[in-house]
Design a protein around this motif. Structure first.
Motif, PDB file in Angstrom:
ATOM      1  N   THR A   1      18.523   6.734   1.998  1.00 14.99           N
ATOM      2  CA  THR A   1      17.581   5.970   1.176  1.00 14.99           C
ATOM      3  C   THR A   1      17.758   4.477   1.392  1.00 14.99           C
ATOM      4  OG1 THR A   1      17.588   7.716  -0.497  1.00 14.99           O
ATOM      5  CG2 THR A   1      16.804   5.545  -1.178  1.00 14.99           C
ATOM      6  N   ALA A   2      19.014   4.030   1.468  1.00 19.84           N
ATOM      7  CA  ALA A   2      19.279   2.600   1.705  1.00 19.84           C
ATOM      8  C   ALA A   2      18.704   2.156   3.037  1.00 19.84           C
ATOM      9  CB  ALA A   2      20.784   2.340   1.658  1.00 19.84           C
ATOM     10  N   ALA A   3      18.838   2.996   4.071  1.00 22.64           N
ATOM     11  CA  ALA A   3      18.293   2.644   5.390  1.00 22.64           C
ATOM     12  C   ALA A   3      16.778   2.574   5.341  1.00 22.64           C
ATOM     13  CB  ALA A   3      18.753   3.660   6.430  1.00 22.64           C
ATOM     14  N   GLY A   4      16.152   3.431   4.534  1.00 23.76           N
ATOM     15  CA  GLY A   4      14.704   3.365   4.397  1.00 23.76           C
ATOM     16  C   GLY A   4      14.249   2.130   3.647  1.00 23.76           C
ATOM     17  N   LEU A   5      15.030   1.705   2.654  1.00 21.04           N
ATOM     18  CA  LEU A   5      14.672   0.520   1.872  1.00 21.04           C
ATOM     19  C   LEU A   5      14.947  -0.774   2.633  1.00 21.04           C
ATOM     20  CD1 LEU A   5      16.106   1.598  -1.600  1.00 21.04           C
ATOM     21  CD2 LEU A   5      13.691   1.353  -1.009  1.00 21.04           C
ATOM     22  N   ALA A   6      15.983  -0.776   3.476  1.00 25.45           N
ATOM     23  CA  ALA A   6      16.356  -1.988   4.227  1.00 25.45           C
ATOM     24  C   ALA A   6      16.584  -1.625   5.688  1.00 25.45           C
ATOM     25  CB  ALA A   6      17.597  -2.623   3.614  1.00 25.45           C
TER      26      ALA A   6
ATOM     27  N   ASN B   1      15.999  -3.117   8.395  1.00 22.97           N
ATOM     28  CA  ASN B   1      16.414  -4.206   9.278  1.00 22.97           C
ATOM     29  C   ASN B   1      17.762  -4.797   8.877  1.00 22.97           C
ATOM     30  OD1 ASN B   1      14.087  -4.062  10.901  1.00 22.97           O
ATOM     31  ND2 ASN B   1      12.935  -5.300   9.437  1.00 22.97           N
ATOM     32  N   ASP B   2      18.451  -4.125   7.994  1.00 22.31           N
ATOM     33  CA  ASP B   2      19.806  -4.539   7.630  1.00 22.31           C
ATOM     34  C   ASP B   2      20.782  -3.827   8.556  1.00 22.31           C
ATOM     35  OD1 ASP B   2      22.459  -4.327   6.198  1.00 22.31           O
ATOM     36  OD2 ASP B   2      21.373  -5.644   4.816  1.00 22.31           O
ATOM     37  N   ALA B   3      21.605  -4.581   9.261  1.00 18.03           N
ATOM     38  CA  ALA B   3      22.518  -3.995  10.253  1.00 18.03           C
ATOM     39  C   ALA B   3      23.449  -2.971   9.621  1.00 18.03           C
ATOM     40  CB  ALA B   3      23.325  -5.098  10.936  1.00 18.03           C
ATOM     41  N   GLU B   4      23.986  -3.268   8.444  1.00 17.07           N
ATOM     42  CA  GLU B   4      24.919  -2.342   7.812  1.00 17.07           C
ATOM     43  C   GLU B   4      24.226  -1.038   7.430  1.00 17.07           C
ATOM     44  OE1 GLU B   4      28.443  -3.374   4.981  1.00 17.07           O
ATOM     45  OE2 GLU B   4      26.779  -2.740   3.697  1.00 17.07           O
ATOM     46  N   SER B   5      22.946  -1.108   7.045  1.00 17.47           N
ATOM     47  CA  SER B   5      22.207   0.118   6.730  1.00 17.47           C
ATOM     48  C   SER B   5      22.174   1.053   7.931  1.00 17.47           C
ATOM     49  CB  SER B   5      20.781  -0.229   6.295  1.00 17.47           C
ATOM     50  OG  SER B   5      20.738  -0.768   5.002  1.00 17.47           O
ATOM     51  N   GLN B   6      21.883   0.505   9.109  1.00 15.31           N
ATOM     52  CA  GLN B   6      21.816   1.329  10.315  1.00 15.31           C
ATOM     53  C   GLN B   6      23.204   1.819  10.727  1.00 15.31           C
ATOM     54  OE1 GLN B   6      19.019   2.408  11.611  1.00 15.31           O
ATOM     55  NE2 GLN B   6      17.820   1.220  10.137  1.00 15.31           N
ATOM     56  N   LEU B   7      24.207   0.981  10.551  1.00 17.09           N
ATOM     57  CA  LEU B   7      25.576   1.372  10.899  1.00 17.09           C
ATOM     58  C   LEU B   7      26.023   2.562  10.057  1.00 17.09           C
ATOM     59  CD1 LEU B   7      28.256   0.710  12.436  1.00 17.09           C
ATOM     60  CD2 LEU B   7      28.850  -0.724  10.471  1.00 17.09           C
ATOM     61  N   PHE B   8      25.840   2.464   8.741  1.00 17.90           N
ATOM     62  CA  PHE B   8      26.279   3.545   7.853  1.00 17.90           C
ATOM     63  C   PHE B   8      25.427   4.795   8.055  1.00 17.90           C
ATOM     64  CE2 PHE B   8      28.377   0.677   4.391  1.00 17.90           C
ATOM     65  CZ  PHE B   8      29.334   0.319   5.317  1.00 17.90           C
ATOM     66  N   LEU B   9      24.142   4.613   8.340  1.00 19.26           N
ATOM     67  CA  LEU B   9      23.293   5.768   8.616  1.00 19.26           C
ATOM     68  C   LEU B   9      23.798   6.501   9.858  1.00 19.26           C
ATOM     69  CD1 LEU B   9      20.806   7.502   8.054  1.00 19.26           C
ATOM     70  CD2 LEU B   9      19.463   5.870   9.404  1.00 19.26           C
ATOM     71  N   GLY B  10      24.149   5.755  10.889  1.00 19.22           N
ATOM     72  CA  GLY B  10      24.691   6.372  12.101  1.00 19.22           C
ATOM     73  C   GLY B  10      25.966   7.143  11.819  1.00 19.22           C
ATOM     74  N   PHE B  11      26.877   6.540  11.044  1.00 25.16           N
ATOM     75  CA  PHE B  11      28.128   7.224  10.704  1.00 25.16           C
ATOM     76  C   PHE B  11      27.847   8.510   9.917  1.00 25.16           C
ATOM     77  CE2 PHE B  11      30.698   3.001  10.698  1.00 25.16           C
ATOM     78  CZ  PHE B  11      30.764   3.050  12.080  1.00 25.16           C
ATOM     79  N   ALA B  12      26.897   8.433   8.978  1.00 29.88           N
ATOM     80  CA  ALA B  12      26.585   9.608   8.165  1.00 29.88           C
ATOM     81  C   ALA B  12      25.966  10.719   9.009  1.00 29.88           C
ATOM     82  CB  ALA B  12      25.643   9.212   7.026  1.00 29.88           C
ATOM     83  N   LEU B  13      25.087  10.347   9.934  1.00 32.44           N
ATOM     84  CA  LEU B  13      24.447  11.350  10.792  1.00 32.44           C
ATOM     85  C   LEU B  13      25.460  12.041  11.690  1.00 32.44           C
ATOM     86  CD1 LEU B  13      21.239   9.330  11.666  1.00 32.44           C
ATOM     87  CD2 LEU B  13      21.267  11.530  10.489  1.00 32.44           C
ATOM     88  N   VAL B  14      26.434  11.291  12.195  1.00 31.18           N
ATOM     89  CA  VAL B  14      27.486  11.901  13.007  1.00 31.18           C
ATOM     90  C   VAL B  14      28.225  12.951  12.195  1.00 31.18           C
ATOM     91  CG1 VAL B  14      29.728  11.452  14.084  1.00 31.18           C
ATOM     92  CG2 VAL B  14      27.799   9.965  14.585  1.00 31.18           C
ATOM     93  N   ARG B  15      28.480  12.648  10.938  1.00 32.69           N
ATOM     94  CA  ARG B  15      29.212  13.585  10.083  1.00 32.69           C
ATOM     95  C   ARG B  15      28.455  14.911   9.943  1.00 32.69           C
ATOM     96  NH1 ARG B  15      33.234  13.354   6.296  1.00 32.69           N
ATOM     97  NH2 ARG B  15      33.092  14.839   4.572  1.00 32.69           N
ATOM     98  N   PHE B  16      27.124  14.849   9.994  1.00 33.67           N
ATOM     99  CA  PHE B  16      26.305  16.057   9.868  1.00 33.67           C
ATOM    100  C   PHE B  16      25.898  16.627  11.230  1.00 33.67           C
ATOM    101  CE2 PHE B  16      26.030  14.342   5.652  1.00 33.67           C
ATOM    102  CZ  PHE B  16      25.961  15.448   4.836  1.00 33.67           C
TER     103      PHE B  16
END
Length: 349
Positions: free
Chosen positions: A215-220, A222-237
């Motif tokens: 949700t945070a990545a969808g709301l922001a 263009n925020d670098a940290e949003s994409q970074l954390f999204l990538g980490f979360a996707l790897v986990r799944f």
């Protein structure tokens, strides 16, 4: 409390060292010339500090002042004249009191600054964040504003105090459920809780934590940290392809950031082992067209290409424009690479 005890011991020892010689006959002072030189140097440095206009010079002047004080302290106490023992005793007591004040002042000003100067910028910031946490928490709990909760959460998160950060970010989300920083940081803290020695997440809890990051990545976006954390979360799944897209997006948004490098390397290694076409692509194409074919600094996106398989084959073998030719690719490697490119065309961006 320990600091106060140590300070009391220092003052007591100083009093004993200064006052005990006063009862004896006054010997000559062989250190008088050096003492006078150091005293004059100390006074000069203090004068420069008091009139300082260029703050860039302050650390050097403070360092030199500290060294001068240390040299003065290393000299034996100056023996007082026999007929001035009472006055000297009073002056000694005043001097010890001033020394105690200087010690206290140094403990809250100069000493922390010197200690922080020996740390890396990130370590120094972590120390400062930790020191600021009690006041930030008090302010947030008093004001109950989103901004103050975020400031408290940010300092706790950056100090790796994740339980405290979770409390702060959860409070911020109660006031603003769509706050991107609070969403992604609370989500990533929950997802990584087992790695921090906490309780393992159940499937439902992990899904909820992932939803916060997503949700945070969808709301922001263009925020670098949003994409970074999204990538980490996707790897986990296990979503390596989507994770690679998010992490490459992070690199685009933050070119100097290195937090995703290791994860990207691991993903590529896994892909290369499982897919020969990706192995050929990583070795020959990724440097120009991006890790997942979405375009790079030199080459365009291969995911939006509408070339046929034969058209792709011809360009790979013969080159076109700025793209070099790869005539030595074996048939199996070429076909595997074409399979990947055609799959990406179907997937799109």
């Amino acid at each position: 409390m320990l600091s106060l005890i140590l300070l009391a011991l220092i003052v007591g020892v100083s009093l004993w060292l200064v006052l005990s010689p006063l009862g004896a006959a006054a010997p000559s002072d062989p250190d008088a010339p050096e003492r006078e030189r150091l005293t004059a140097e100390r006074d000069r440095l203090y004068g420069e500090l008091a009139a300082l206009t260029d703050e860039r010079r302050r650390p050097d002047l403070e360092r030199r002042a500290a060294l001068t004080l240390r040299a003065l302290d290393a000299l034996p106490p100056a023996p007082p004249p026999a007929n001035r023992a009472g006055r000297t005793r009073r002056l000694a007591l005043i001097g010890v009191g001033l020394a105690a004040l200087v010690t206290v002042a140094g403990a809250v000003t100069f000493v922390p600054r010197w200690q922080l100067a020996a740390l890396s910028p990130r370590e120094a910031q972590t120390v400062q964040n930790s020191l600021a946490l009690p006041e930030l928490r008090r302010r947030a709990e008093a004001s109950r504003s989103v901004a103050d909760y975020l400031a408290w959460g940010r300092a706790a998160f950056d100090s790796a105090l994740y339980d405290e950060a979770s409390s702060a970010y959860a409070a911020a989300l109660r006031l603003d459920p769509r706050q991107p920083e609070a969403l992604r940081r609370l989500g990533i803290v929950l997802l990584t809780r087992p790695a921090q020695g906490g309780k393992a997440l159940g499937p439902e809890e992990a899904e909820q934590a992932f939803l916060l990051v997503q949700t945070a990545a969808g709301l922001a976006p263009n925020d670098a940290e949003s994409q970074l954390f999204l990538g980490f979360a996707l790897v986990r799944f296990g979503e390596d392809e989507a994770a690679l897209t998010a992490l490459e997006r992070y690199r685009t948004l933050n070119p100097s950031g290195r937090d995703a490098d290791e994860t990207i390397t691991d993903i590529r290694a896994r892909q290369n082992e499982s897919d020969p076409g990706l192995r050929v692509y990583a070795a020959n194409c990724a440097s120009c067209h991006g890790a997942n074919g979405g375009g790079g600094a030199l080459g365009p996106s291969l995911r939006v290409s509408n070339l046929s398989r034969d058209g792709l084959r011809q360009i790979i073998l013969q080159g076109k424009g700025a793209m070099p030719a790869y005539p030595n690719l074996g048939t199996d490697d070429l076909n595997a690479l074409l399979d990947v490119l055609e799959r990406w065309q179907k997937e799109g961006e």
